[in-house]
Design a protein around this motif. Structure first.
Motif, PDB file in Angstrom:
ATOM      1  N   LYS A 274      22.132  11.950  85.132  1.00 53.23           N
ATOM      2  CA  LYS A 274      22.173  12.045  83.750  1.00 53.23           C
ATOM      3  C   LYS A 274      21.241  11.010  83.184  1.00 53.23           C
ATOM      4  CE  LYS A 274      26.824  12.058  83.033  1.00 53.23           C
ATOM      5  NZ  LYS A 274      27.977  12.159  82.353  1.00 53.23           N
ATOM      6  N   THR A 275      21.143  10.093  83.814  1.00 52.17           N
ATOM      7  CA  THR A 275      20.184   8.866  83.316  1.00 52.17           C
ATOM      8  C   THR A 275      18.863   9.214  83.650  1.00 52.17           C
ATOM      9  OG1 THR A 275      21.985   7.253  83.597  1.00 52.17           O
ATOM     10  CG2 THR A 275      19.620   6.429  83.386  1.00 52.17           C
ATOM     11  N   TYR A 276      18.785   9.689  85.009  1.00 56.49           N
ATOM     12  CA  TYR A 276      17.320  10.187  85.577  1.00 56.49           C
ATOM     13  C   TYR A 276      16.622  11.324  84.472  1.00 56.49           C
ATOM     14  CZ  TYR A 276      14.675  12.622  89.100  1.00 56.49           C
ATOM     15  OH  TYR A 276      13.702  13.170  89.815  1.00 56.49           O
ATOM     16  N   LEU A 277      17.715  12.043  84.273  1.00 55.43           N
ATOM     17  CA  LEU A 277      16.968  13.215  83.323  1.00 55.43           C
ATOM     18  C   LEU A 277      16.767  12.635  81.762  1.00 55.43           C
ATOM     19  CD1 LEU A 277      19.212  16.486  83.957  1.00 55.43           C
ATOM     20  CD2 LEU A 277      16.851  15.643  84.880  1.00 55.43           C
ATOM     21  N   LEU A 278      17.511  11.822  81.515  1.00 56.80           N
ATOM     22  CA  LEU A 278      17.225  10.958  80.091  1.00 56.80           C
ATOM     23  C   LEU A 278      15.860  10.277  80.220  1.00 56.80           C
ATOM     24  CD1 LEU A 278      18.117  10.312  77.408  1.00 56.80           C
ATOM     25  CD2 LEU A 278      19.387   8.341  78.380  1.00 56.80           C
ATOM     26  N   ILE A 279      15.616   9.416  81.189  1.00 56.27           N
ATOM     27  CA  ILE A 279      14.612   8.752  81.439  1.00 56.27           C
ATOM     28  C   ILE A 279      13.136   9.583  81.134  1.00 56.27           C
ATOM     29  CG2 ILE A 279      13.328   7.047  82.933  1.00 56.27           C
ATOM     30  CD1 ILE A 279      15.988   5.728  83.787  1.00 56.27           C
ATOM     31  N   LEU A 280      13.349  10.732  82.117  1.00 53.59           N
ATOM     32  CA  LEU A 280      12.232  11.623  82.500  1.00 53.59           C
ATOM     33  C   LEU A 280      11.909  12.236  81.025  1.00 53.59           C
ATOM     34  CD1 LEU A 280      12.693  13.400  86.086  1.00 53.59           C
ATOM     35  CD2 LEU A 280      10.947  11.828  85.167  1.00 53.59           C
ATOM     36  N   SER A 281      12.888  12.746  80.447  1.00 49.95           N
ATOM     37  CA  SER A 281      12.687  13.429  79.111  1.00 49.95           C
ATOM     38  C   SER A 281      12.240  12.492  77.997  1.00 49.95           C
ATOM     39  CB  SER A 281      14.116  14.054  78.495  1.00 49.95           C
ATOM     40  OG  SER A 281      14.603  14.908  79.566  1.00 49.95           O
ATOM     41  N   LEU A 286       7.337  11.199  75.109  1.00 54.30           N
ATOM     42  CA  LEU A 286       6.313  10.339  74.246  1.00 54.30           C
ATOM     43  C   LEU A 286       4.986  10.468  74.903  1.00 54.30           C
ATOM     44  CD1 LEU A 286       8.259   6.666  75.216  1.00 54.30           C
ATOM     45  CD2 LEU A 286       7.566   7.853  72.884  1.00 54.30           C
ATOM     46  N   LEU A 287       4.689  10.813  76.069  1.00 53.07           N
ATOM     47  CA  LEU A 287       3.412  11.153  76.469  1.00 53.07           C
ATOM     48  C   LEU A 287       2.835  12.402  75.950  1.00 53.07           C
ATOM     49  CD1 LEU A 287       3.771   9.050  78.782  1.00 53.07           C
ATOM     50  CD2 LEU A 287       2.705  10.766  80.271  1.00 53.07           C
ATOM     51  N   SER A 288       3.511  13.400  75.924  1.00 63.99           N
ATOM     52  CA  SER A 288       2.915  14.812  75.081  1.00 63.99           C
ATOM     53  C   SER A 288       2.776  14.401  73.904  1.00 63.99           C
ATOM     54  CB  SER A 288       4.051  15.744  75.593  1.00 63.99           C
ATOM     55  OG  SER A 288       4.321  15.862  76.831  1.00 63.99           O
ATOM     56  N   SER A 289       3.610  13.826  72.877  1.00 68.43           N
ATOM     57  CA  SER A 289       3.316  13.611  71.723  1.00 68.43           C
ATOM     58  C   SER A 289       2.317  12.733  71.215  1.00 68.43           C
ATOM     59  CB  SER A 289       4.862  13.243  70.843  1.00 68.43           C
ATOM     60  OG  SER A 289       5.128  11.894  71.377  1.00 68.43           O
ATOM     61  N   TYR A 290       2.196  11.712  72.219  1.00 65.87           N
ATOM     62  CA  TYR A 290       0.860  10.818  72.043  1.00 65.87           C
ATOM     63  C   TYR A 290      -0.350  11.425  72.240  1.00 65.87           C
ATOM     64  CZ  TYR A 290      -1.343   6.298  71.958  1.00 65.87           C
ATOM     65  OH  TYR A 290      -2.131   5.201  71.355  1.00 65.87           O
ATOM     66  N   SER A 311       4.159  12.849  83.827  1.00 62.80           N
ATOM     67  CA  SER A 311       5.568  12.076  83.607  1.00 62.80           C
ATOM     68  C   SER A 311       6.473  12.310  84.942  1.00 62.80           C
ATOM     69  CB  SER A 311       6.455  12.460  82.430  1.00 62.80           C
ATOM     70  OG  SER A 311       5.772  12.154  81.299  1.00 62.80           O
ATOM     71  N   ILE A 312       6.447  13.365  85.320  1.00 63.69           N
ATOM     72  CA  ILE A 312       7.633  13.495  86.517  1.00 63.69           C
ATOM     73  C   ILE A 312       6.884  12.849  88.119  1.00 63.69           C
ATOM     74  CG2 ILE A 312       8.575  15.544  88.322  1.00 63.69           C
ATOM     75  CD1 ILE A 312       8.773  17.187  85.409  1.00 63.69           C
ATOM     76  N   SER A 313       5.823  13.208  87.854  1.00 68.52           N
ATOM     77  CA  SER A 313       5.033  12.721  89.219  1.00 68.52           C
ATOM     78  C   SER A 313       4.972  11.371  89.299  1.00 68.52           C
ATOM     79  CB  SER A 313       3.420  13.250  89.306  1.00 68.52           C
ATOM     80  OG  SER A 313       2.906  12.572  90.467  1.00 68.52           O
ATOM     81  N   ILE A 314       4.845  10.427  88.416  1.00 70.74           N
ATOM     82  CA  ILE A 314       4.773   8.993  88.618  1.00 70.74           C
ATOM     83  C   ILE A 314       6.294   8.464  88.205  1.00 70.74           C
ATOM     84  CG2 ILE A 314       3.791   6.828  87.230  1.00 70.74           C
ATOM     85  CD1 ILE A 314       1.415   8.836  88.602  1.00 70.74           C
ATOM     86  N   MET A 315       6.944   9.019  87.544  1.00 70.64           N
ATOM     87  CA  MET A 315       8.410   8.598  87.283  1.00 70.64           C
ATOM     88  C   MET A 315       9.008   8.737  88.530  1.00 70.64           C
ATOM     89  SD  MET A 315       8.683   7.098  84.416  1.00 70.64           S
ATOM     90  CE  MET A 315       8.228   7.009  82.657  1.00 70.64           C
ATOM     91  N   LEU A 336       3.140   4.474  82.108  1.00 74.26           N
ATOM     92  CA  LEU A 336       3.514   5.282  83.394  1.00 74.26           C
ATOM     93  C   LEU A 336       3.876   4.436  84.551  1.00 74.26           C
ATOM     94  CD1 LEU A 336       1.071   8.470  83.168  1.00 74.26           C
ATOM     95  CD2 LEU A 336       3.692   8.630  83.034  1.00 74.26           C
ATOM     96  N   ILE A 337       2.953   3.435  84.747  1.00 71.63           N
ATOM     97  CA  ILE A 337       2.918   2.644  85.895  1.00 71.63           C
ATOM     98  C   ILE A 337       4.348   1.672  85.711  1.00 71.63           C
ATOM     99  CG2 ILE A 337       2.169   0.127  86.962  1.00 71.63           C
ATOM    100  CD1 ILE A 337       0.374   2.668  87.620  1.00 71.63           C
TER     101      ILE A 337
END
Length: 482
Positions: A274-281, A286-290, A311-315, A336-337
């Motif tokens: 659940k934390t994994y999904l929260l961090i990715l979401s 943030l990235l898409s909106s920015y 996001s998925i690839s780097i995270m 992302l880094i």
């Protein structure tokens, strides 16, 4: 220290690894690009070296202890990377110095995905396949594979498994260790096959589909094209990549429990998932909106497409790219880094600190705040509704402190080799987190940095793959006391 069992085991493992240098010969036979001799020579050298190591100690019946297990794991990753360089060095299509060849093989086996090569599109298919296969083997760990095989050869594996899985990591899913390794590999192979099929149906040819499935499920990031996944410019292919990067970043123990109990809702009961999904979401949002808000992409569809993929690839520390994210507004590549420091779940093929450690550190920080407000309160830290032992929390903080110290030292050493600050920081993060792509001088590849920097980064990749503690234990003088 019982060196006889160490040499015997490394010899056996090398002989097993030599077999993995045969498939590229088949690939070269199909495409007729004259790379077979270099792979046959590599196979012969690896097999003979393993046999020479094994032969004098073949009758040894001594059992493993934890020290022998640690030594075998670390030694084998170094020895394996050394022998994995042979096809690169012997290939007539490459002119690679030893430092480059070792960097490439270490990057592949540790699933880092950093490369010194350019012009991938024009390289022989056998070499391209070999790079992808190295990542696939490293994904779950050649040692875990060997744990399933070595008991049949008279060598136990519990200490090997413990050494590879230091800290919070893979759980024993079945009563016997060999069965555990086999169960994990069945899931791993199944995901690879389905991923390859998904890529093929999405538009890749058979060669690219197999190669990219290896790198995706291994969370490796090597590609058969310089432009990585961006080469295909396909929504369908990017969707397949995202689904399987996401799945490969989940604890394989959790996959096993879901498969065994035929209950997908087990995922939702796991705190780390659940934390994994929260961090990715959060990262995706943030990235898409920015990207859309700053007008970097004209449509929200494009901003979401590239924001979600990167996001998925780097995270997850895969390292695939669908676009050159180093050209985005500078805050986003840096974000992302930093996201790669979290990494994927424990017991997955991903790198980084791991989500469960981040979650426990956050819970411990919240506990300290509550204790400050209510000094006499008795507060337990729970994970999956179970109290976490104090020694586990100490281990997590010990790992984190060692991680930070190691990171700073490696970054400073890279700066001494001539890398500027951004390049040194991102290269350190990309190597110790087994991520791959960096920023600055290492945004495209690592071919232009010094040999010294390549050796430092190769060491950093191994640190990340073995989660620091295993390798650092080997460097401590207490380890060698008889």
């Amino acid at each position: 220290m019982q060196f006889s069992i160490v040499f015997k085991t490394i010899g056996l493992l090398l002989m097993v690894f030599s077999l993995t240098q045969l498939p590229p010969i088949v690939v070269d036979f199909i495409y007729a690009q004259n790379e077979a001799p270099s792979f046959f020579a590599a196979f012969s050298l690896t097999l003979l070296s393993g046999f020479v190591l094994w032969l004098p100690f073949r009758k040894s019946t001594k059992g493993f202890r934890i020290r022998e297990g640690v030594l075998v794991v670390v030694s084998f990753w170094l020895v394996l990377s050394l022998f994995a360089t042979t096809p690169f060095l012997l290939s007539t299509s490459l002119d690679m110095p030893f430092s480059d060849a070792f960097f490439e093989s270490m990057s592949g086996l540790t699933t880092t995905g950093a490369t010194v090569l350019s012009g991938l599109d024009d390289l022989p298919k056998a070499l391209l396949y070999y790079r992808q296969q190295l990542q696939w083997l490293g994904g779950m760990g050649i040692i875990v594979l060997a744990v399933a095989i070595l008991p049949m050869l008279g060598v136990g594996g519990m200490e090997l498994y413990h050494a590879e899985s230091s800290g919070i990591s893979k759980e024993r899913l079945t009563p016997k260790l060999a069965q555990t390794a086999k169960a994990l590999w069945k899931i791993y192979i199944s995901l690879t096959v389905v991923c390859a099929l998904g890529y093929y149906l999405a538009g890749m040819d058979g060669f690219d589909a197999i190669g990219h499935s290896y790198a995706t499920v291994a969370i490796g990031g090597f590609s058969t094209h310089d432009a990585s996944i961006g080469y295909f410019n396909s929504y369908a292919i990017e969707l397949v990549a995202m689904v399987f990067m996401l799945l490969a970043g989940i604890n394989f123990s959790l996959h096993f429990l879901v498969w065994r109990k035929r209950n997908i809702f087990i995922y939702l009961k796991d705190s780390e998932f659940k934390t994994y999904l929260l961090i990715l979401s959060t990262s995706i949002l943030l990235l898409s909106s920015y990207l859309f808000d700053k007008g970097y992409y004209q449509t929200i569809k494009e901003a979401i497409r590239y924001g979600v993929f990167q996001s998925i690839s780097i995270m997850t520390t895969t390292g695939f790219v669908s676009t050159d994210f180093s050209l985005w507004p500078f805050v986003l590549p840096v974000f992302l880094i930093f996201g790669s420091f979290v990494g994927a779940c424990a017991g997955s093929t991903g790198g980084g600190i791991k989500v469960v450690r981040i979650l426990l550190m956050f819970k411990l920080a919240m506990k300290e705040i509550k204790k400050f407000i209510h000094p006499n309160a008795q507060i337990n830290i729970k994970l999956n509704q179970k109290s976490v032992p104090e020694n586990t929390l100490v281990s997590v903080w010990g790992f984190f402190s060692l991680y930070v110290i190691t990171f700073v030292m490696i970054m400073i050493m890279l700066m001494f080799t001539g890398l500027e600050q951004v390049s040194a920081f991102s290269a350190t993060a990309a190597s110790i987190n087994n991520l791959g792509p960096g920023l600055g001088d290492v945004a495209a590849n690592y071919g232009n940095i010094s040999d010294t920097a390549k050796w430092i980064l190769s060491f950093s990749m191994l640190l990340g793959r073995l989660e620091i503690l295993t390798l650092m234990a080997l460097l401590h003088k207490a380890f060698w006391r008889f």
